[in-house]
Each structure stands twice: as structure tokens, then as C-alpha cells.
Design a protein around this motif. Sequence first.
Motif, PDB file in Angstrom:
ATOM      1  N   GLN A  45      -6.652   7.584  -6.465  1.00  0.00           N
ATOM      2  CA  GLN A  45      -6.830   8.225  -5.171  1.00  0.00           C
ATOM      3  C   GLN A  45      -5.587   8.128  -4.294  1.00  0.00           C
ATOM      4  O   GLN A  45      -5.245   9.068  -3.583  1.00  0.00           O
ATOM      5  N   THR A  46      -4.916   6.972  -4.333  1.00  0.00           N
ATOM      6  CA  THR A  46      -3.814   6.739  -3.396  1.00  0.00           C
ATOM      7  C   THR A  46      -2.427   6.888  -4.017  1.00  0.00           C
ATOM      8  O   THR A  46      -1.443   7.024  -3.288  1.00  0.00           O
ATOM      9  N   GLY A  47      -2.341   6.802  -5.342  1.00  0.00           N
ATOM     10  CA  GLY A  47      -1.039   6.806  -5.993  1.00  0.00           C
ATOM     11  C   GLY A  47      -0.334   5.462  -5.943  1.00  0.00           C
ATOM     12  O   GLY A  47       0.791   5.315  -6.442  1.00  0.00           O
ATOM     13  N   ILE A  53      -1.851  -2.259  -3.874  1.00  0.00           N
ATOM     14  CA  ILE A  53      -3.122  -2.233  -3.143  1.00  0.00           C
ATOM     15  C   ILE A  53      -3.526  -3.637  -2.726  1.00  0.00           C
ATOM     16  O   ILE A  53      -3.863  -3.889  -1.558  1.00  0.00           O
ATOM     17  N   THR A  54      -3.498  -4.568  -3.671  1.00  0.00           N
ATOM     18  CA  THR A  54      -3.937  -5.931  -3.358  1.00  0.00           C
ATOM     19  C   THR A  54      -2.987  -6.627  -2.391  1.00  0.00           C
ATOM     20  O   THR A  54      -3.412  -7.498  -1.623  1.00  0.00           O
ATOM     21  N   PHE A  98      -9.802  -0.030   3.331  1.00  0.00           N
ATOM     22  CA  PHE A  98      -8.553   0.369   2.693  1.00  0.00           C
ATOM     23  C   PHE A  98      -8.510   1.876   2.491  1.00  0.00           C
ATOM     24  O   PHE A  98      -7.517   2.545   2.821  1.00  0.00           O
ATOM     25  N   VAL A  99      -9.592   2.447   1.956  1.00  0.00           N
ATOM     26  CA  VAL A  99      -9.615   3.886   1.695  1.00  0.00           C
ATOM     27  C   VAL A  99      -9.521   4.669   2.996  1.00  0.00           C
ATOM     28  O   VAL A  99      -8.844   5.707   3.086  1.00  0.00           O
ATOM     29  N   HIS A 102      -6.106   5.218   3.919  1.00  0.00           N
ATOM     30  CA  HIS A 102      -5.258   5.890   2.929  1.00  0.00           C
ATOM     31  C   HIS A 102      -5.872   7.206   2.471  1.00  0.00           C
ATOM     32  O   HIS A 102      -5.809   7.557   1.294  1.00  0.00           O
ATOM     33  N   GLN A 103      -6.433   7.959   3.421  1.00  0.00           N
ATOM     34  CA  GLN A 103      -7.073   9.219   3.042  1.00  0.00           C
ATOM     35  C   GLN A 103      -6.137  10.409   3.113  1.00  0.00           C
ATOM     36  O   GLN A 103      -6.519  11.504   2.736  1.00  0.00           O
ATOM     37  N   GLY A 104      -4.932  10.205   3.592  1.00  0.00           N
ATOM     38  CA  GLY A 104      -3.971  11.297   3.597  1.00  0.00           C
ATOM     39  C   GLY A 104      -4.331  12.358   4.617  1.00  0.00           C
ATOM     40  O   GLY A 104      -4.675  12.039   5.753  1.00  0.00           O
TER      41      GLY A 104
END
Length: 394
Positions: A45-47, A53-54, A98-99, A102-104
Motif C-alpha cells: 500500500q505504501t511502497g 514501517i516499523t 499508520f495507514v 500514509h494514504q497519499g
Amino acid sequence: MAVMTPIRTIEISGAPRERGRRYGEAAADLIAGSIEYYTEALTQQTGMSWAGITDSVSRWVPISEQIAPHLVEEMRGIAEGAGVAFAEIVTLNVRGEFVYDHQGPSRVTRTAARAADDERDDAVDGCTSFFLTGEGSGTGHTLVGQNWDWRTRTAGTTLIVRVVQDPLPTVIMQVEAGQVGRHGANSAGISLNANGLGGSFGAAVGVPQTLIRRLVLDQGDIASALRMLVKTRPHIASNALLADRSGFGIDLETTPSGVDWIYPERGVIAHTNHFQASVPPQLAGSYLPVAADSLLRLPRVQAGLAAVARAENPEHSYALVREAMSDHLGFPEGVCTHPHPDSPSVKQWSTLLSSCVDLTTGEYRVANGFPCETEYEVLPWNLYDGPHDELPSP
């Protein structure tokens, strides 16, 4: 009738770090499965890499330690017991936050272009929640629960955790493996069911939902639980359906910018995934529900739950609740959601489980999987049982 694998149940006790270790040891395989899924889903999803991510979720650790140090200790213990990195357990507990960050491109721009199966906000659990009491439950008992909708492949990593944590109330929760909070009820007769709401409210760091929800269930009285929801600034918007064994119930639409609320009508509250009390001013004029089927699910579940008022006994109540939560209008979406066969497996949505808790008697029932196929089964513990695990704390 489909035969489903029973959901795993674990019980933990002791000091926070020890509770976490026991959790991690008992659910190590499920935690590994959860990390495997989110490694694929979040990197796709984020690349970003899983290591990236962690690393990035460390921004939520200071505020978590400030408001809930015992739960951060639990997370450290889970990591130790499962043999994984602490940062990976943090990631499982802040995956929604987090998501959200990072949803763009804005969801308003993306929604028209993407297929129906990819419509839902990637940070938001789908969920249809309910509260029934007095005339609304037919028997006068107070019933609460929800269909928990989320990514289909996480169904194999859900479990029920009973947390014995004297002097705090004993808590029973349904969670994804590695999480310290989500939905459940406690020995003080307080329950919390929750639904994602979506919407953009700025970049300031707020408290993760898994911690807020557990902190609510750690409270010994309804006033304290309500205060926790009203006074804690979340990172993302979420709906909280709070109830007490006395028959009190209230639905709170919580956002980083404020709270609105709904009281029962004729002993009933139902909530899905759109703002029902009011649309926050930050979203007014451009608001879109995180999923269009939320607008379908609400009247359907309200109509289904209205039938529970005719229940002749508690078992009849459960049967009528199950019928309401099995509604298929809009299939494969709907109150009981099934995965869309054309969706990529990593993005498929479905109902993971359905819960129905009797706060009057303390019976906690779960249908593992689709309620249309699976009966509600009584968990091995009653909410009002005394502690089971008497092993001394270290």
C-alpha cells in the motif's frame, strides 16, 4: 450450517510485562501470521519496506508511554513472548493510525476511480455495532455486540483474550493477535464496541485506538469509562458504543477535534461507519462515508434489531440478533459481509466474527466467521467470574 474452527481463547495474568509474555507465548504463531499479512499489505500500500514501517511507528511510543505505560509494558512482553521485535508489536497496535498517515492523495479524489471492493478507507475497520436494553431486548437484558469487518486474511489471526489484572477489572476482548485492545467487556459490567469513521483531521500525534479502547475497558465504573473517551485525544476518528450492565448506553463519535453523541431510542442504538450524530465541521461540504454500504447497513440492521423486542426468552433474543446480523442485502457487502471474489486477496473484506454479550448475565458469545453460517457460542468465561489464573505475579 458451516463448521468453523473455534476461535482461540487465551487467559493472561500477572504484572503487565508478565501478562504480555504469556500472551506472546500463547499466540506466537498467530502473531507471526499477523506480521506476515501486514508486511505484505502495508508495504504494497505504501511502497515502504517493513523495516521502514516499523521504524516510523516509533512516533506513537512517547504518547503511549505517557497515557498508558502499563500497556506499553504489555506490548514489550508480547514481543518477548512471541520472539519478535517490539516495533513490530507497536505496528500491529497502530496499523490504523499508520495507514491514516500514509494514504497519499485525498480519498475524495480516489474514490470515484477505484473499484467497489477497494472503496473503504484502508485505515478503517468496517463493523456494525448494536446496543439493546429494556423494551429493545425483549427480555429486559442489556445486549451489546457487533459484526467485526476487516481484511479477510486477518480472520486467521483473531483471538479472544481474557486479562486478569487485579486491582483493575478483568477484561475479555476480541483482538487481532498482538493487539492490547479492540472490542470487549469487563467484570465491572462495562462494554465497548467500536467502528471506524474516517476523515482527515490534521497531522498532530494522538493516542492510538487500541490503547484508548483498552483504557476504557480498564475502568471500574461507567463515568470513568465515559471520561476516558471524552477526554482522550485520538489520532484518528472512531465511533465508540459504550454500555453498562445497568442498561445505560451511549454512542460517541470521537475525532481528534471533538466528540458528538447519540442516546438510545426505545432501548436501541445501532451504528455503522458514517457520522450519524453530526458531520464534523472540518469535513462539512466534502464528506464522503468511508464505505457507501455503511448507508445500507444502518437501516437494515436497525430494522432487524427491532424484531428483538419480540423475544420470548434469552435464547430467542440471541437467535433474533443473529438473524439481524446475518442480513445480506447488497451481497457480498452488507451487514454480513462476504469477500468479493474479484478482489485481490490482500484487499478482500469480510465479517471476521460476530459478538453478542449479555451484560445482565455476563455471557459472552462469539460466532467465529460469518453469522449467517455460524451459531453464537458461549465463551469459557463469564464476565462476572472471579479470576481463573491464580499464578503469582513475578
